[in-house]
Scaffold this active site. Sequence first.
Site, PDB file in Angstrom:
ATOM      1  CE  LYS A  79      -3.830   1.925   2.793  1.00 16.25           C
ATOM      2  NZ  LYS A  79      -4.659   1.700   4.009  1.00 16.25           N
ATOM      3  CB  SER A 154      -8.141   3.509   3.151  1.00 13.64           C
ATOM      4  OG  SER A 154      -7.227   2.928   4.083  1.00 13.64           O
ATOM      5  CB  SER A 178      -8.207   0.642   5.992  1.00 15.37           C
ATOM      6  OG  SER A 178      -8.976   1.801   5.895  1.00 15.37           O
TER       7      SER A 178
HETATM    8  N1  GLN Z   1     -13.045   3.870   6.834  1.00 16.39           N
HETATM    9  C1  GLN Z   1     -12.376   4.311   8.013  1.00 16.39           C
HETATM   10  C2  GLN Z   1     -12.040   5.765   7.877  1.00 16.39           C
HETATM   11  O1  GLN Z   1     -12.408   6.336   6.932  1.00 16.39           O
HETATM   12  C3  GLN Z   1     -11.175   3.478   8.280  1.00 16.39           C
HETATM   13  C4  GLN Z   1      -9.974   3.894   7.532  1.00 16.39           C
HETATM   14  C5  GLN Z   1      -8.765   3.083   7.845  1.00 16.39           C
HETATM   15  O2  GLN Z   1      -8.847   2.042   8.496  1.00 16.39           O
HETATM   16  N2  GLN Z   1      -7.612   3.567   7.413  1.00 16.39           N
HETATM   17  O3  GLN Z   1     -11.412   6.345   8.696  1.00 16.39           O
END
Ligand code: GLN
Length: 513
Positions: A79, A154, A178
């Site tokens: 990532k 994400s 994420s």
């Molecule tokens: N969807 C969550 C957010 O928007 C989690 C994001 C993540 O785990 N990086 O913060």
Amino acid sequence: MTPIDLTAAELLGRLESGELTSTAVAQSFLDRIERHDRAIGAFLRVDGESALAKAADVDRRRKAGEPVGRLAGLPVAVKDVLCAAGELTTCASRMLAGFRPPYDATVVARLKAADAVLIGRTNMDEFAMGGSTENSAFQPTRNPWDLDRIPGGSSGGSAAAVAASMAPLCVGTDTGGSIRQPAGLCGVVGMKPTYGRVSRYGLVAFASSLDQIGPLAHTVEDAALLLEVLAGHDPLDSTSVDRPVPPYAERVGQPLEGLRIGVVPEHFGQGLDAEVEAAVREAIDVYRSLGATVREVSLPHSKYAVATYYVIAPCEASSNLARYDGVHYGHRTDTRAMAAELEAERAAQLRSGDSAAAEDLDSPLVRMFRRTRAEGFGAEVKRRIMLGTYALSAGYYDAYYLKALKVRRLIRQDFDEAFKEVDLIAGPVAPAPAFKLGEKIDDPLAMYLFDLYTVVTNLAGICGISVPCGFSKSGLPIGLHLQAAPFEEERLLRGAAMYQRETDWHEKRPEAR
Ligand code: GLN
């Protein structure tokens, strides 16, 4: 079977036996990316040349009988939030579009030391803020099971890359779901280790008390293998914990005797898609048929989890992202254009006779900060910075941030109580299968509510995994979420593998388009 159809464990076996070369393996994944990623958009960059060079080096060393690392010759995608020395690391943000860190993240260094073949960098929501990968400043990623739908986020690029057989292993990060949520929506395995299990050194910070790095793969065994390489104490990260790393890969096949599964009634409440509910209940029945006992446990404070997370995460983000000021590194606004702009504003105000307003104009330094941040950050990142700055400001700190910290503690206590009674907590990873691109992008609250099952794990600092447990009638993957007590990754993996052995959801791959 061609290499892209194999799991990481199968690839490793064939590499070790000499049946396959690392070069052939790398080439087949690179070809696959070349053919399919135009439609999917999982990768921000593909490092074909360096991957093939590394693969050739591993082949040479294997042939010569020299020692090789744990992942020798296995392609791994990372990532784009993890620093790699001298290589672009953008966090899918215009702010870091040209950023080349001078050092490796600890996990990147460990992958290199394990002789993994790093094939490219995967797309993500900007600075990991989002649940659909639509917040990437550069491109959306599409769900390989249905190109009109999001892959989750994400770490959507990482999940889509595994699902579409473009990489056997990927590294993602999970601040509030994420890794697990996109894994669930793409039909792959994704795991968030306990806070402190994996070093965050060199992970570009979003919310430092919640961020964790973890594996995405086709199977629980592959996730165990990758976690074993990523995990362990690191003196460069003071929050990494000095505990031995169990041989996850070796033990993942051992079933757990007398397994106790906890089910949280509130997880099956309003808002849960009926097909997701049916698939998850069936998965729990699989555990029953294996002799596990299933009992209800209560997590009474989980209903506050989304609210708590969306105070704490933006607070930490607003502080962490203060560093992007156009001075230290990253994007800087065009300062000539800026000076001309300021000059024009001053002249206009003087012409209108308002010399006080002219005095009030930004200093060039402040204007540089403003323009840099206005240009560099996308809408969701700005929203989080504003939310966090507000919640941390004098007068609101106690009501929001401090309150959220107290609720966070109660959420953790609920889990501590629950894990006295059960070994694993099972439930849905997301309330519905993947939604359409664009469907929630103008409705941040709807997007945030999609995180309701995953943010608790990070708030509590425990570990969780998503494993494929079915498909909707329209052919979209559904994930089973399992959570375990802090540092019980081995139990989590072994428990997840027990389910996987009884089912074949993880073997399904989307049709190549
Ligand atoms: N969807 C969550 C957010 O928007 C989690 C994001 C993540 O785990 N990086 O913060």
